[in-house]
Design an enzyme around this catalytic site. Structure first.
Site, mmCIF file in Angstrom:
data_model
loop_
_atom_site.group_PDB
_atom_site.id
_atom_site.type_symbol
_atom_site.label_atom_id
_atom_site.label_comp_id
_atom_site.label_asym_id
_atom_site.label_seq_id
_atom_site.Cartn_x
_atom_site.Cartn_y
_atom_site.Cartn_z
ATOM 1 N N SER A 133 0.784 -1.157 0.028
ATOM 2 C CA SER A 133 0.096 -0.033 -0.139
ATOM 3 C C SER A 133 0.827 1.245 0.198
ATOM 4 O O SER A 133 0.304 2.300 0.089
ATOM 5 C CB SER A 133 -0.941 0.069 1.257
ATOM 6 O OG SER A 133 -0.445 -0.653 2.171
ATOM 7 N N HIS A 170 -2.731 -2.777 -6.063
ATOM 8 C CA HIS A 170 -3.099 -2.408 -4.731
ATOM 9 C C HIS A 170 -4.612 -2.637 -4.502
ATOM 10 O O HIS A 170 -5.473 -1.745 -4.903
ATOM 11 C CB HIS A 170 -2.541 -1.015 -4.352
ATOM 12 C CG HIS A 170 -2.935 -0.617 -3.049
ATOM 13 N ND1 HIS A 170 -2.987 0.670 -2.655
ATOM 14 C CD2 HIS A 170 -3.251 -1.158 -1.688
ATOM 15 C CE1 HIS A 170 -3.601 0.794 -1.369
ATOM 16 N NE2 HIS A 170 -3.385 -0.356 -1.016
ATOM 17 N N GLU A 182 -5.871 -0.422 -7.192
ATOM 18 C CA GLU A 182 -4.860 0.598 -7.881
ATOM 19 C C GLU A 182 -3.656 -0.100 -8.558
ATOM 20 O O GLU A 182 -2.990 -0.792 -7.568
ATOM 21 C CB GLU A 182 -4.651 1.468 -6.773
ATOM 22 C CG GLU A 182 -3.667 2.610 -6.976
ATOM 23 C CD GLU A 182 -3.489 3.639 -5.602
ATOM 24 O OE1 GLU A 182 -3.113 3.067 -4.600
ATOM 25 O OE2 GLU A 182 -3.584 4.818 -5.552
ATOM 26 N N ASN A 220 -3.096 6.084 -0.526
ATOM 27 C CA ASN A 220 -2.585 6.561 0.905
ATOM 28 C C ASN A 220 -1.905 7.720 0.923
ATOM 29 O O ASN A 220 -1.535 8.277 2.264
ATOM 30 C CB ASN A 220 -1.757 5.490 1.248
ATOM 31 C CG ASN A 220 -2.583 4.203 1.572
ATOM 32 O OD1 ASN A 220 -3.444 4.357 2.509
ATOM 33 N ND2 ASN A 220 -2.116 2.854 1.314
HETATM 34 N N1 CAA Z 1 -14.760 -9.341 4.176
HETATM 35 C C1 CAA Z 1 -15.647 -9.474 3.322
HETATM 36 N N2 CAA Z 1 -16.762 -9.010 2.972
HETATM 37 C C2 CAA Z 1 -17.141 -8.254 4.134
HETATM 38 C C3 CAA Z 1 -16.490 -7.676 5.137
HETATM 39 C C4 CAA Z 1 -15.105 -8.531 5.398
HETATM 40 N N3 CAA Z 1 -14.132 -8.170 6.057
HETATM 41 N N4 CAA Z 1 -16.843 -6.905 6.175
HETATM 42 C C5 CAA Z 1 -17.974 -6.656 5.549
HETATM 43 N N5 CAA Z 1 -18.193 -7.280 4.426
HETATM 44 C C6 CAA Z 1 -19.407 -7.482 3.633
HETATM 45 C C7 CAA Z 1 -20.860 -7.963 4.289
HETATM 46 O O1 CAA Z 1 -20.784 -9.284 4.320
HETATM 47 C C8 CAA Z 1 -21.863 -7.448 3.492
HETATM 48 O O2 CAA Z 1 -22.072 -7.928 2.205
HETATM 49 P P1 CAA Z 1 -23.395 -8.291 1.686
HETATM 50 O O3 CAA Z 1 -23.837 -6.883 1.353
HETATM 51 O O4 CAA Z 1 -23.447 -9.280 0.523
HETATM 52 O O5 CAA Z 1 -24.124 -8.914 2.767
HETATM 53 C C9 CAA Z 1 -21.413 -5.892 3.068
HETATM 54 O O6 CAA Z 1 -19.826 -5.892 3.204
HETATM 55 C C10 CAA Z 1 -21.867 -4.825 3.779
HETATM 56 O O7 CAA Z 1 -21.318 -5.224 5.461
HETATM 57 P P2 CAA Z 1 -22.323 -4.843 6.661
HETATM 58 O O8 CAA Z 1 -23.584 -4.761 6.291
HETATM 59 O O9 CAA Z 1 -22.140 -5.963 7.711
HETATM 60 O O10 CAA Z 1 -21.560 -3.455 7.271
HETATM 61 P P3 CAA Z 1 -21.728 -2.059 6.634
HETATM 62 O O11 CAA Z 1 -22.732 -1.891 5.861
HETATM 63 O O12 CAA Z 1 -21.174 -1.371 7.861
HETATM 64 O O13 CAA Z 1 -20.413 -2.038 5.616
HETATM 65 C C11 CAA Z 1 -17.988 -1.873 5.202
HETATM 66 C C12 CAA Z 1 -19.197 -2.515 5.977
HETATM 67 C C13 CAA Z 1 -18.120 -2.567 3.673
HETATM 68 C C14 CAA Z 1 -16.407 -2.626 5.893
HETATM 69 C C15 CAA Z 1 -18.282 -0.381 5.361
HETATM 70 O O14 CAA Z 1 -18.065 -0.032 6.613
HETATM 71 C C16 CAA Z 1 -16.966 0.206 4.602
HETATM 72 O O15 CAA Z 1 -17.045 0.599 3.420
HETATM 73 N N6 CAA Z 1 -16.076 0.765 5.241
HETATM 74 C C17 CAA Z 1 -14.998 1.535 4.684
HETATM 75 C C18 CAA Z 1 -14.013 0.775 4.431
HETATM 76 C C19 CAA Z 1 -12.801 1.089 3.655
HETATM 77 O O16 CAA Z 1 -12.488 2.429 3.568
HETATM 78 N N7 CAA Z 1 -11.767 0.451 3.349
HETATM 79 C C20 CAA Z 1 -10.618 0.820 2.619
HETATM 80 C C21 CAA Z 1 -9.457 1.029 3.628
HETATM 81 S S1 CAA Z 1 -8.086 1.492 2.920
HETATM 82 C C22 CAA Z 1 -7.393 0.170 2.485
HETATM 83 O O17 CAA Z 1 -7.451 -1.102 2.400
HETATM 84 C C23 CAA Z 1 -5.928 0.206 1.595
HETATM 85 C C24 CAA Z 1 -4.663 0.697 2.174
HETATM 86 O O18 CAA Z 1 -3.772 0.737 1.759
HETATM 87 C C25 CAA Z 1 -4.567 0.995 3.664
#
Ligand code: CAA
Length: 312
Positions: A133, A170, A182, A220
């Site tokens: 990342s 990424h 990415e 990032n």
């Molecule tokens: N793995 C797989 N699927 C997941 C999961 C996981 N860890 N957590 C949640 N999900 C799925 C759920 O199963 C659900 O799927 P369905 O619609 O098929 O049922 C869907 O995501 C929505 O989940 P929830 O209803 O339980 O919860 P939510 O609506 O609060 O969504 C979330 C959870 C998708 C994580 C949401 O909170 C979100 O988008 N958060 C932001 C995540 C983000 O910004 N990620 C990027 C981080 S930066 C990065 O990764 C890169 C880096 O370099 C640091």
């Protein structure tokens, strides 16, 4: 553009498991090898995949047969089944790996060792991708060439061909949910490698953006200063944890507040990325907050350790 026939994913943490799953379920790569140094991590990762597949079946998103086929395409390679220090890499080579996605910890030395072992053991046509990342793809390509031995210089034809196969892909957490990948070419990445990386990401169901090989890439370089500012707000007492997160969730429509998101990514990963940004740019705007460093020292790494800004 040809997709890999045998993909190896290195690291069965939350990113590696997610990548293996979309490669099998969405891209339908015939063989997906999942390797981790720690066999317990693989067991945990496979159990999590089962849970996700079963959820998709129960929601009617995929059939039982599709879930079963996706699972069968994933083969675990544990450290104990591989002999010698880089026996794991030899095993991935022997099993016909034609593309790797490395998703190990966000530490340069760990990734450099992996890339060196890969070039020693894999076919000279294999694409060597990293899910890093923030770490320089050009640097990882240099490590890959070093794996060929002291007689091969980075600027030689053989060195350039080897470095040309290294690229950044990424993905974002949770990989099955987030729609972006990415793609990052290093200075030496060949056009053919870049196209193979893009085709792989698209087959996994992702939209693709391209970023230059700068510390943190686009994602990032934007996200980490934002998360760091939120931690500094908490540190300086500007607002409580809940009010900081509520502000971004309800005021700006973010799905998670920044402190919750930092916990979700992993505080050690956030710190490692911020250090790469700070060291790589020498710009004070990227300096990690003291509080973040202390929390990592305490072993409070966020969701994965049961404690971060929140308790889990
Ligand atoms: N793995 C797989 N699927 C997941 C999961 C996981 N860890 N957590 C949640 N999900 C799925 C759920 O199963 C659900 O799927 P369905 O619609 O098929 O049922 C869907 O995501 C929505 O989940 P929830 O209803 O339980 O919860 P939510 O609506 O609060 O969504 C979330 C959870 C998708 C994580 C949401 O909170 C979100 O988008 N958060 C932001 C995540 C983000 O910004 N990620 C990027 C981080 S930066 C990065 O990764 C890169 C880096 O370099 C640091």
């Amino acid at each position: 553009m040809a997709l890999p026939r045998t993909l190896s994913v290195i690291g069965a943490g939350q990113m590696g498991v997610g990548i293996a799953l979309v490669a099998s379920l969405r891209a339908q790569i015939p063989k997906v090898l999942l390797y981790d140094r720690d066999p317990a991590q693989i067991t945990k990762g496979l159990a999590f995949m089962d849970k996700l597949l079963q959820k998709d079946v129960s929601k009617g998103k995929i059939s039982e047969e599709q879930a079963k086929a996706a699972k069968e395409r994933i083969i675990s390679v544990s450290h104990s089944s591989a002999t010698g220090e880089s026996g794991w890499a030899r095993e991935l080579g022997e099993r016909g790996t034609d593309m790797v996605v490395e998703a190990a910890s966000e530490r340069l030395s760990i990734k450099e060792n992996i890339f060196q072992a890969l070039t020693q053991n894999l076919s000279k046509d294999a694409v060597l991708a990293s899910n890093t990342s923030s770490i320089s793809i050009t640097k990882l390509a240099g490590a890959a060439v070093d794996g060929l031995g002291a007689s091969v210089s980075r600027a030689s034809e053989e060195g350039k061909a080897c470095a040309g196969r290294v690229v950044g892909v990424h993905f974002f957490n949770p990989v099955p949910v987030m729609k972006l990948c990415e793609v990052i070419p290093g200075l030496q990445t060949s056009d053919a490698t870049l196209e193979r990386a893009r085709a792989f990401a698209v087959a996994c169901g992702k939209e693709v953006t391209t970023s230059k090989d700068v510390p943190g890439f686009v994602s990032n370089a934007l996200l980490m200063p934002f998360l760091n500012e939120a931690i500094m707000c908490l540190e300086s007492g500007t607002a409580t944890r809940d009010d900081i997160d509520k502000t971004l969730r309800l005021g700006m429509g973010h799905p998670m507040g920044p402190l919750q998101l930092a916990d979700f990514i992993g505080l050690d990963t956030c710190l490692a990325i911020q250090e790469t940004l700070y060291d790589g740019t020498r710009d004070s705007k990227y300096r990690p907050s003291v509080l973040l460093g202390r929390m990592v020292d305490a072993g409070w790494l966020g969701k994965k350790s049961g404690k971060g800004f929140y308790d889990y």
